[in-house]
Every structure is written in C-alpha cells, then in structure tokens.
Design a protein around this motif. Structure first.
Motif, mmCIF file in Angstrom:
data_model
loop_
_atom_site.group_PDB
_atom_site.id
_atom_site.type_symbol
_atom_site.label_atom_id
_atom_site.label_comp_id
_atom_site.label_asym_id
_atom_site.label_seq_id
_atom_site.Cartn_x
_atom_site.Cartn_y
_atom_site.Cartn_z
ATOM 1 N N PRO A 1 45.936 37.132 36.971
ATOM 2 C CA PRO A 1 45.442 36.164 35.676
ATOM 3 C C PRO A 1 47.199 35.886 35.020
ATOM 4 O O PRO A 1 47.770 36.319 34.745
ATOM 5 C CB PRO A 1 45.688 37.482 35.183
ATOM 6 N N LEU B 1 34.888 33.882 41.420
ATOM 7 C CA LEU B 1 36.162 32.727 41.403
ATOM 8 C C LEU B 1 37.479 34.077 42.123
ATOM 9 O O LEU B 1 37.062 34.811 41.977
ATOM 10 C CB LEU B 1 36.972 32.959 39.425
ATOM 11 N N GLU C 1 34.723 30.158 31.573
ATOM 12 C CA GLU C 1 33.666 30.265 29.698
ATOM 13 C C GLU C 1 33.873 29.203 28.839
ATOM 14 O O GLU C 1 32.208 29.471 28.070
ATOM 15 C CB GLU C 1 35.417 31.342 29.092
ATOM 16 N N MET D 1 38.433 35.191 27.317
ATOM 17 C CA MET D 1 39.447 34.376 29.190
ATOM 18 C C MET D 1 40.604 35.892 29.222
ATOM 19 O O MET D 1 41.402 36.344 29.659
ATOM 20 C CB MET D 1 40.197 33.293 28.426
ATOM 21 N N VAL E 1 34.372 37.887 39.417
ATOM 22 C CA VAL E 1 35.352 37.891 40.079
ATOM 23 C C VAL E 1 35.974 37.899 40.954
ATOM 24 O O VAL E 1 35.269 39.705 41.417
ATOM 25 C CB VAL E 1 36.266 37.981 38.447
ATOM 26 N N LYS F 1 44.565 30.969 34.882
ATOM 27 C CA LYS F 1 43.737 31.504 33.415
ATOM 28 C C LYS F 1 43.026 29.894 33.373
ATOM 29 O O LYS F 1 42.132 29.712 32.408
ATOM 30 C CB LYS F 1 44.958 31.616 32.659
ATOM 31 N N ALA G 1 39.465 30.861 34.394
ATOM 32 C CA ALA G 1 38.796 31.529 33.433
ATOM 33 C C ALA G 1 38.862 31.328 32.453
ATOM 34 O O ALA G 1 37.356 31.390 31.912
ATOM 35 C CB ALA G 1 39.616 32.957 33.231
ATOM 36 N N TYR H 1 40.505 35.232 41.430
ATOM 37 C CA TYR H 1 41.287 35.755 40.846
ATOM 38 C C TYR H 1 42.246 36.398 40.411
ATOM 39 O O TYR H 1 42.399 37.487 41.089
ATOM 40 C CB TYR H 1 40.549 35.385 39.371
ATOM 41 N N LEU I 1 40.164 39.147 30.678
ATOM 42 C CA LEU I 1 39.336 39.076 31.632
ATOM 43 C C LEU I 1 41.087 39.572 33.294
ATOM 44 O O LEU I 1 41.803 39.319 33.075
ATOM 45 C CB LEU I 1 39.713 38.123 31.976
#
Ligand SMILES: N[C@@H](CCC(=O)N[C@@H](CS)C(=O)NCC(=O)O)C(=O)O
Length: 209
Positions: free
Chosen positions: A8, A4, A20, A202, A28, A13, A16, A6, A205
């Motif tokens: 945030p 992923l 999940e 999430m 990540v 999100k 994420a 990523y 993270l």
C-alpha cells in the motif's frame, strides 16, 4: 480473476483504486517491499524492475495470461480492456487528454514527490539542498494541478485513469511540504475523489497478519 502484486504505497494504491473502480474481482499478493519480497525471482519474472504494483490477468489478449508492470501501463490496459475511465477508441482528443495527465503523473509528480518524501521524511541525514529542490518542484507541480482543475471537475474533464494515478500521491501532500489550502481547486478535486466509495475500499486494503 486478476492477481494484484501489491504493497500500500502511492504507486500501489493506484491499482487498488482502479480495480475497485472497475469493480473487478482480484486476489492480492502482498509484496512487502520493506522485507525485500520485490527481489524474489518469482516476482522478478512479473516485474523485472523489482517494483510494485504489477498484475497478472489470466484472461489477457487472445485468452492467454498477460503480466504487466508499471502502474501507468496497467491503468491503460484496464481502461482499454474494460472500456471505461479512459476514452472511446475513436475519441483521440479525449484519449490524448487522459494520456497527458497520466504521463504527467508518471514522469513528473510521482518521481518528484517521491524525492520530496525521501528528503523530507526518510533520509537519515537532513540535506537542505535536496529538501528545498524537491519541495519547490512539488509546489510547482501542485500549481500545475491547480491551473488544470480551474473550471474542471477532473483532470481530463470526466473522472478517468489519470485521476486514479494522481490521487494516491496527493494523499501524502503534507509529506511533499504542501498545504491544500494554497490550492483550492486541488482541494475541491481531492475532496470529491476522497468521497468515492472505491477510495474507501482501497484504503481498507491492508495486510492482516
Ligand atoms: N514507475 C513505477 C514505480 C513503482 C515504484 O516505485 N514502486 C515502489 C513502491 S511505490 C517499489 O516497489 N519500490 C521497491 C524498491 O524500490 O525496491 C510504477 O509506477 O509502477
């Protein structure tokens, strides 16, 4: 294991949350968009539009790796591959319902709320025209959500990838100039999704330095 790419943000999100919810293992790769990581040639090979999120699934169609950018396309891919939070292949009516709200988020709420956020919070110069235009459009879009959630628990009746796309944007409702007390159905839905264990995972993270 899925890779992923990523950071945030609201779009990040979504993925994420989805990974999940699907309970999939993932690794990540932090793409610090404030530091220009999104312009690195290695990332551009995966995401030519220099935006997160993106994934690489080493076990793609035919067993070969696949890389995907655009959060809506990734959510559809996961829903189709793992046959969850979307609709059974034969259930065209349900699939179209999920797609409508997914595309509504991708083409409507995301871009417009992003602009509201920009003009209201980020822009160095206060531009009343921009603030008013995008705040009003957000109020209209929150009204659209309010009507869809009247008598429904989730956007497509049952919890789906459409909710996963919309939720991370609604987290920032204050930055869109909105008050959830004005939208009681949206508030009820927001509280229900917020209570999901996957949302808590999430939110946890974050990049550890
Ligand atoms: N439509 C894209 C939008 C992605 C997007 O706008 N990502 C932002 C963060 S929320 C980004 O990576 N921005 C970096 C940049 O603009 O250079 C999607 O949903 O995946």
């Amino acid at each position: 294991m899925i890779d992923l790419y990523y950071w945030p943000t609201s779009n990040g999100k979504k993925l994420a949350l989805a990974l999940e919810e699907f309970e999939l293992p993932y690794k990540v790769h932090w793409i610090d968009i404030n530091n220009g990581d999104q312009f690195e040639p290695s990332f551009l090979k995966i995401s030519p539009n220099n935006r997160i999120p993106a994934i690489v699934d080493p076990d793609g169609p035919g067993g070969a790796p696949i890389s995907i950018f655009e959060s809506g396309a990734i959510l559809q891919y996961l829903g189709l591959k793992y046959k969850n939070f979307y609709a059974a292949a034969h259930d065209t009516r349900q699939r179209v319902l999920v797609d409508q709200w997914l595309f509504w988020q991708m083409g409507g709420l995301g871009p417009m709320a992003g602009q509201a956020h920009h003009f209201r919070v980020f822009a160095d110069e206060k531009v009343p025209y921009g603030i008013e235009r995008y705040t009003k459009e957000c109020t209209r879009l929150y009204g659209v959500m309010e009507r869809q959630l009247e008598g429904r628990d989730y956007f497509a009746n049952t919890y789906s990838i459409a909710d996963m796309a919309i939720y991370p944007w609604v987290i920032s409702y204050e930055r869109h100039g909105q008050n959830l007390d004005d939208f009681p159905n949206v508030k009820r839905w927001f509280e229900a999704v917020s209570a999901r264990p996957a949302v808590e995972r999430m939110q946890k993270l974050v990049k550890q330095d």
